[in-house]
Motif scaffolding. Structure first.
Motif, PDB file in Angstrom:
ATOM      1  N   LYS A   1       1.105  -1.255  -0.683  1.00 43.27           N
ATOM      2  CA  LYS A   1      -0.202   0.138  -0.160  1.00 43.27           C
ATOM      3  C   LYS A   1       0.747   1.072   0.242  1.00 43.27           C
ATOM      4  CE  LYS A   1      -3.659  -1.508   2.941  1.00 43.27           C
ATOM      5  NZ  LYS A   1      -4.750  -2.520   2.124  1.00 43.27           N
TER       6      LYS A   1
ATOM      7  N   LYS B   1      -7.529  -6.566   7.614  1.00 44.59           N
ATOM      8  CA  LYS B   1      -5.783  -6.474   8.836  1.00 44.59           C
ATOM      9  C   LYS B   1      -5.240  -5.959   8.960  1.00 44.59           C
ATOM     10  CE  LYS B   1      -7.247 -11.579  10.055  1.00 44.59           C
ATOM     11  NZ  LYS B   1      -6.356 -12.344  10.429  1.00 44.59           N
TER      12      LYS B   1
ATOM     13  N   MET C   1      -5.543  -2.770  10.690  1.00 42.79           N
ATOM     14  CA  MET C   1      -5.872  -1.136  10.831  1.00 42.79           C
ATOM     15  C   MET C   1      -5.847  -1.189  11.582  1.00 42.79           C
ATOM     16  SD  MET C   1      -7.493  -0.484   6.768  1.00 42.79           S
ATOM     17  CE  MET C   1      -9.057  -1.047   7.497  1.00 42.79           C
TER      18      MET C   1
ATOM     19  N   GLU D   1      -2.542   7.937   8.020  1.00 41.97           N
ATOM     20  CA  GLU D   1      -3.377   8.500   7.090  1.00 41.97           C
ATOM     21  C   GLU D   1      -4.075   8.862   8.109  1.00 41.97           C
ATOM     22  OE1 GLU D   1      -3.845   5.735   3.308  1.00 41.97           O
ATOM     23  OE2 GLU D   1      -5.626   5.328   4.116  1.00 41.97           O
TER      24      GLU D   1
ATOM     25  N   VAL E   1     -10.700   9.565   7.301  1.00 44.36           N
ATOM     26  CA  VAL E   1     -11.171  10.156   6.450  1.00 44.36           C
ATOM     27  C   VAL E   1     -12.860   9.872   7.092  1.00 44.36           C
ATOM     28  CG1 VAL E   1     -13.237  10.112   4.576  1.00 44.36           C
ATOM     29  CG2 VAL E   1     -10.018   9.934   4.011  1.00 44.36           C
TER      30      VAL E   1
ATOM     31  N   PRO F   1     -17.051   8.122   5.978  1.00 44.47           N
ATOM     32  CA  PRO F   1     -16.039   7.552   4.715  1.00 44.47           C
ATOM     33  C   PRO F   1     -16.723   6.753   3.463  1.00 44.47           C
ATOM     34  CG  PRO F   1     -15.798   6.000   6.025  1.00 44.47           C
ATOM     35  CD  PRO F   1     -16.327   7.285   7.093  1.00 44.47           C
TER      36      PRO F   1
ATOM     37  N   GLU G   1      -9.067   1.174  -6.249  1.00 45.95           N
ATOM     38  CA  GLU G   1     -10.300   1.828  -4.627  1.00 45.95           C
ATOM     39  C   GLU G   1     -10.166   3.036  -4.139  1.00 45.95           C
ATOM     40  OE1 GLU G   1     -11.138  -2.667  -3.226  1.00 45.95           O
ATOM     41  OE2 GLU G   1      -9.873  -1.488  -2.288  1.00 45.95           O
TER      42      GLU G   1
ATOM     43  N   ILE H   1     -11.463   5.756  -1.584  1.00 46.87           N
ATOM     44  CA  ILE H   1     -12.498   6.536   0.626  1.00 46.87           C
ATOM     45  C   ILE H   1     -12.464   8.063  -0.718  1.00 46.87           C
ATOM     46  CG2 ILE H   1     -10.554   7.046   1.806  1.00 46.87           C
ATOM     47  CD1 ILE H   1     -11.775   5.361   3.373  1.00 46.87           C
TER      48      ILE H   1
ATOM     49  N   MET I   1      -7.516   4.272  -2.369  1.00 45.46           N
ATOM     50  CA  MET I   1      -5.978   3.645  -1.151  1.00 45.46           C
ATOM     51  C   MET I   1      -6.140   2.540  -2.005  1.00 45.46           C
ATOM     52  SD  MET I   1      -9.830   2.777   1.743  1.00 45.46           S
ATOM     53  CE  MET I   1     -10.655   2.180   0.045  1.00 45.46           C
TER      54      MET I   1
HETATM   55  P1  ADP Z   1      -7.786  -3.820   3.150  1.00 44.95           P
HETATM   56  O1  ADP Z   1      -6.765  -4.223   1.955  1.00 44.95           O
HETATM   57  O2  ADP Z   1      -7.222  -4.532   4.303  1.00 44.95           O
HETATM   58  O3  ADP Z   1      -9.061  -4.649   2.807  1.00 44.95           O
HETATM   59  P2  ADP Z   1      -8.567  -1.036   2.461  1.00 44.95           P
HETATM   60  O4  ADP Z   1      -7.425  -0.146   2.586  1.00 44.95           O
HETATM   61  O5  ADP Z   1      -8.814  -1.629   1.162  1.00 44.95           O
HETATM   62  O6  ADP Z   1      -7.428  -2.001   2.926  1.00 44.95           O
HETATM   63  O7  ADP Z   1      -9.510  -0.514   3.134  1.00 44.95           O
HETATM   64  C1  ADP Z   1     -10.405  -1.508   3.816  1.00 44.95           C
HETATM   65  C2  ADP Z   1     -11.769  -0.544   4.276  1.00 44.95           C
HETATM   66  O8  ADP Z   1     -11.377   1.023   5.507  1.00 44.95           O
HETATM   67  C3  ADP Z   1     -11.920   0.749   3.247  1.00 44.95           C
HETATM   68  O9  ADP Z   1     -13.034   0.400   2.750  1.00 44.95           O
HETATM   69  C4  ADP Z   1     -12.763   1.513   4.012  1.00 44.95           C
HETATM   70  O10 ADP Z   1     -14.368   1.205   4.355  1.00 44.95           O
HETATM   71  C5  ADP Z   1     -11.970   1.816   5.458  1.00 44.95           C
HETATM   72  N1  ADP Z   1     -10.710   3.200   5.481  1.00 44.95           N
HETATM   73  C6  ADP Z   1      -9.808   2.484   4.936  1.00 44.95           C
HETATM   74  N2  ADP Z   1      -8.809   4.037   4.910  1.00 44.95           N
HETATM   75  C7  ADP Z   1      -9.374   4.656   5.294  1.00 44.95           C
HETATM   76  C8  ADP Z   1      -9.298   6.198   6.242  1.00 44.95           C
HETATM   77  N3  ADP Z   1      -8.370   6.806   5.523  1.00 44.95           N
HETATM   78  N4  ADP Z   1     -10.215   6.656   5.959  1.00 44.95           N
HETATM   79  C9  ADP Z   1     -11.787   6.347   6.314  1.00 44.95           C
HETATM   80  N5  ADP Z   1     -11.612   4.646   6.557  1.00 44.95           N
HETATM   81  C10 ADP Z   1     -10.843   3.895   5.678  1.00 44.95           C
END
Ligand code: ADP
Length: 663
Positions: free
Chosen positions: A137, A187, A189, A221, A224, A227, A296, A298, A313
């Motif tokens: 990422k 995971k 996160m 980061e 948001v 979101p 993807e 956000i 993202m």
């Molecule tokens: P993964 O690869 O683990 O699925 P992502 O980066 O795709 O992680 O993020 C998964 C979800 O987490 C997103 O769909 C959103 O709901 C939430 N999310 C990710 N980044 C943010 C952010 N900066 N602020 C708020 N929610 C976020």
């Protein structure tokens, strides 16, 4: 036969030969619904289809559908579907000329893409270089930022010292999100709301990331607010063309996992759609992308969707679970396009040629128990009747009689509905879910239906926190009094109406003083109960005062009856009170494995005194840890397993002599 030719424009990162010869045979390196879905399109293209299967999937639907099938090892994916050499050997043995990886498993492994090329097989997916570039990422964010794509403000660099990261979090401004750079499936996160919580959240995110991905590195980061998860489906060919196939809104999530997806996104301004499409194709071009991919984003949804408030993202370098909603609104077959592009054909359309037709919604129907923390619910599908109807599509990899095993993702089906408007699509999806019948494993059907009909979602006023805010952590159990009544009447033979021939019409040990009442011992969802049968003046039977209502579907299984009502399920069996359970004779208790899994830790040994609720063991199943607690105060009798052991659902792990029995 068409002649092979070089692509019109140079393609950086294409390591295999480019031809425009259509493929003759594909090996599908996957299972379940996605393998079935790929086979269908491959067959329509006139290709020979080759399946692979683990021991658990010997009779699976994808094996049945394919022209031929090759065994690749034991049930655990790490010993079968993830073993590249076995899959390549099957491809060679079968004479496949390409491999479609589906999603999950090997689909985003650059080494596998390279191994395919080295074996002279076309990998139906992007070049290994592109997979690698988008794999982490932090690096992906730096890369697309360089291409002018907006990213969430944050620190995506290499430094990992806790103090340094906390300082960056302070600069970014709370709340912040700590994310594993190797992350997936939510995971590693952690949302952090205040500086004082940063250190602990960082540590636990790093630990989870190390455990799940073998890589503890994180990025920090801005979190948001409100979101919305909006993603763009892109397609690129080997001739330098990259187009956007519009967006999907996947904001209905539970624990960062998608539950319902739709296209287009409600409330999407055309200018934002255009900008996001351009950002997504720019990101794809920046890595020399080829094939189907999803970028993807956000979006900050506090004031609805706004063109200047979306951020990159990550990019998923494969076909996405939710691709059918895009197919529904574009009329395209994305798997067909994948084959064409992989064989070297240019995209058959430009961006201006595409238009959005109506609205589509997809629900992921899972074998899981909403009332029990949405834990996977395995077992045989005693009944499975998928819905049909106008605008309804069902993608599934199972049929009635199949088992949902603990080895793989417990998705039963994807139900997709298309309509002229969003409301029509949601009405159709809701009705389709109402017609879906599953007996055996518990499912999220009723929960999905409630989501479809939730006023906030209908109004388009939702973000990724909607489910948690609206439904709380645990929806109510399925148990339904009407369903119970119908099941008991069926089991006692009384559902056909009053009959003197029924054994229950005769008096027996359970008869109370009133000849028109009987007590029947049953188990309801595994718990023993006594229900009261009674008859009214006309001889019509009732259970606990309730006549069986219409609309309950009964499905017989060897161990009782499943009563289905309103998307929920109640399991009822007659039980003989004289068939005494030896386990409970000494007043003791047995702690059993809640599902198939691995005992990762034991916290008590024979003779230990334990208090009710005390943690006795941890079983890891479906990538989650389940704590097993003492059901009562007592003393540990025997510990019947060792740490590290694989255990089956219901296996006895620990016996406990409870205090009541001591007295
Ligand atoms: P993964 O690869 O683990 O699925 P992502 O980066 O795709 O992680 O993020 C998964 C979800 O987490 C997103 O769909 C959103 O709901 C939430 N999310 C990710 N980044 C943010 C952010 N900066 N602020 C708020 N929610 C976020």
């Amino acid at each position: 036969m068409r002649r092979s030719r070089k692509p019109a424009s140079a393609c950086s990162g294409c390591e295999d030969a480019v031809t425009t010869r259509p493929f003759a045979a594909v090996l599908v390196a996957n299972r379940g619904e996605i393998a079935c879905r790929i086979v269908r399109t491959a067959r329509a293209r006139g290709m020979r289809t080759i399946a692979v299967y683990s021991e658990a999937d010997r009779d699976a639907l994808h094996v049945r559908l394919a022209d031929e099938a090759h065994p690749i090892g034991p049930a655990p994916a790490a010993e079968s579907y993830l073993v590249a050499e076995r899959i390549l050997a099957a491809a060679r043995a079968s004479g496949a000329d390409c491999i479609h990886p589906g999603y999950g498993f090997l689909s985003e492994r650059p080494d596998f893409a390279e191994a395919c090329a080295a074996a002279g097989l076309v990998f139906v997916g992007p070049p290994a270089l592109a997979i690698r570039a988008m794999g982490l990422k932090d690096a992906a964010k730096r890369l697309v930022e360089g291409a002018g794509v907006p990213v969430v403000p944050g620190y995506h660099g290499d430094r990992q010292e806790p103090d340094f990261l906390r300082e960056r979090a302070g600069e970014i401004g709370y709340p912040v999100l700590i994310k594993a750079v190797a992350g997936g499936g939510g995971k590693g996160m952690r949302r952090v709301d205040a500086p004082a919580d940063f250190a602990a959240a960082l540590e636990s995110a790093r630990r989870e990331a190390q455990g799940a991905f073998g890589d503890p590195r994180v990025l920090v980061e801005k979190y948001v607010l409100a979101p919305r998860h909006v993603e763009i489906q892109v397609f690129a060919d080997r001739h330098g063309n990259a187009v956007s196939l519009f967006e999907r809104d996947c904001s209905l999530q539970r624990r960062h996992q998608k539950v319902i997806e739709e296209a287009p996104a409600p409330g999407m301004p055309p200018e934002m759609r255009a900008r996001m499409g351009r950002a997504a194709t720019d990101a794809a071009k920046a890595v020399g992308y080829v094939g189907a991919g999803t970028v993807e984003f956000i979006a900050d949804g506090r004031d609805g969707l706004r063109p200047d408030r979306f951020y990159f993202m990550e990019m998923n370098t494969r076909l996405q679970v939710e691709h059918p909603v895009t197919e529904a609104i574009t009329g395209l077959d994305l798997v067909d396009l994948q084959f064409r592009v992989a064989s070297g054909e240019p995209l058959p359309f430009g961006e201006g040629d595409l238009a959005i037709d109506g609205h589509a919604v997809e629900a992921r129907l899972y074998a899981e128990d909403p009332a029990n923390g949405f834990l996977p619910s395995t077992g045989r599908l005693w009944a499975f009747r998928p819905p049909s109807g106008d605008g309804v599509r069902v993608d599934t990899g199972v049929r009635e009689g199949d088992a949902v095993t603990p080895f793989y993702d417990p998705m039963i089906a994807k139900v997709i509905a298309h309509g002229a408007t969003r409301d029509e699509a949601l009405d159709r999806l809701s009705a389709a879910l109402g017609d879906t019948l599953v007996a055996g494993p518990r499912t999220n059907t009723a929960f999905l239906r409630a989501l479809c009909d939730a006023p906030g979602f209908r109004a388009g006023a939702f973000d990724t926190g909607f489910i948690e805010r609206t439904f709380g952590p645990a929806p109510k159990p399925d148990r339904d009094a009407g369903a119970l009544a119908a099941a008991v009447l069926r089991l006692t033979g009384l559902d056909a109406g009053p009959s003197d021939a029924s054994p229950w019409a005769a008096g027996d040990a359970f008869q109370l003083g009133d000849a028109r009442t009987q007590i029947v011992p049953v188990t309801v969802d595994g718990v023993r109960e006594a229900v009261r049968l009674s008859w009214d003046a006309e001889g019509r039977p009732a259970v606990d005062g309730l006549a069986a209502p219409a609309g309950v579907t009964l499905v017989a299984a060897p161990d009782g009856v499943f009563a289905l009502a309103g998307g929920g399920q109640t399991h009822v069996a007659l039980f003989d009170p004289f068939d005494v359970d030896l386990e409970h004779l000494d007043g003791g208790d047995v702690v059993k494995a809640p599902m198939h899994g691995k005992v990762v830790a034991l916290f008590a040994g024979p003779g230990d005194r334990v208090a009710k609720g005390q943690r006795l063991a941890i079983v890891e199943a479906m990538k989650m840890e389940h704590q097993l607690l003492a059901p009562a105060d007592g003393t540990v009798g025997a510990v019947l397993v060792e740490a590290g052991a694989q255990v089956a659902e219901g296996a006895k792990l620990i016996t406990l002599v409870t205090e009541a029995a001591d007295a």
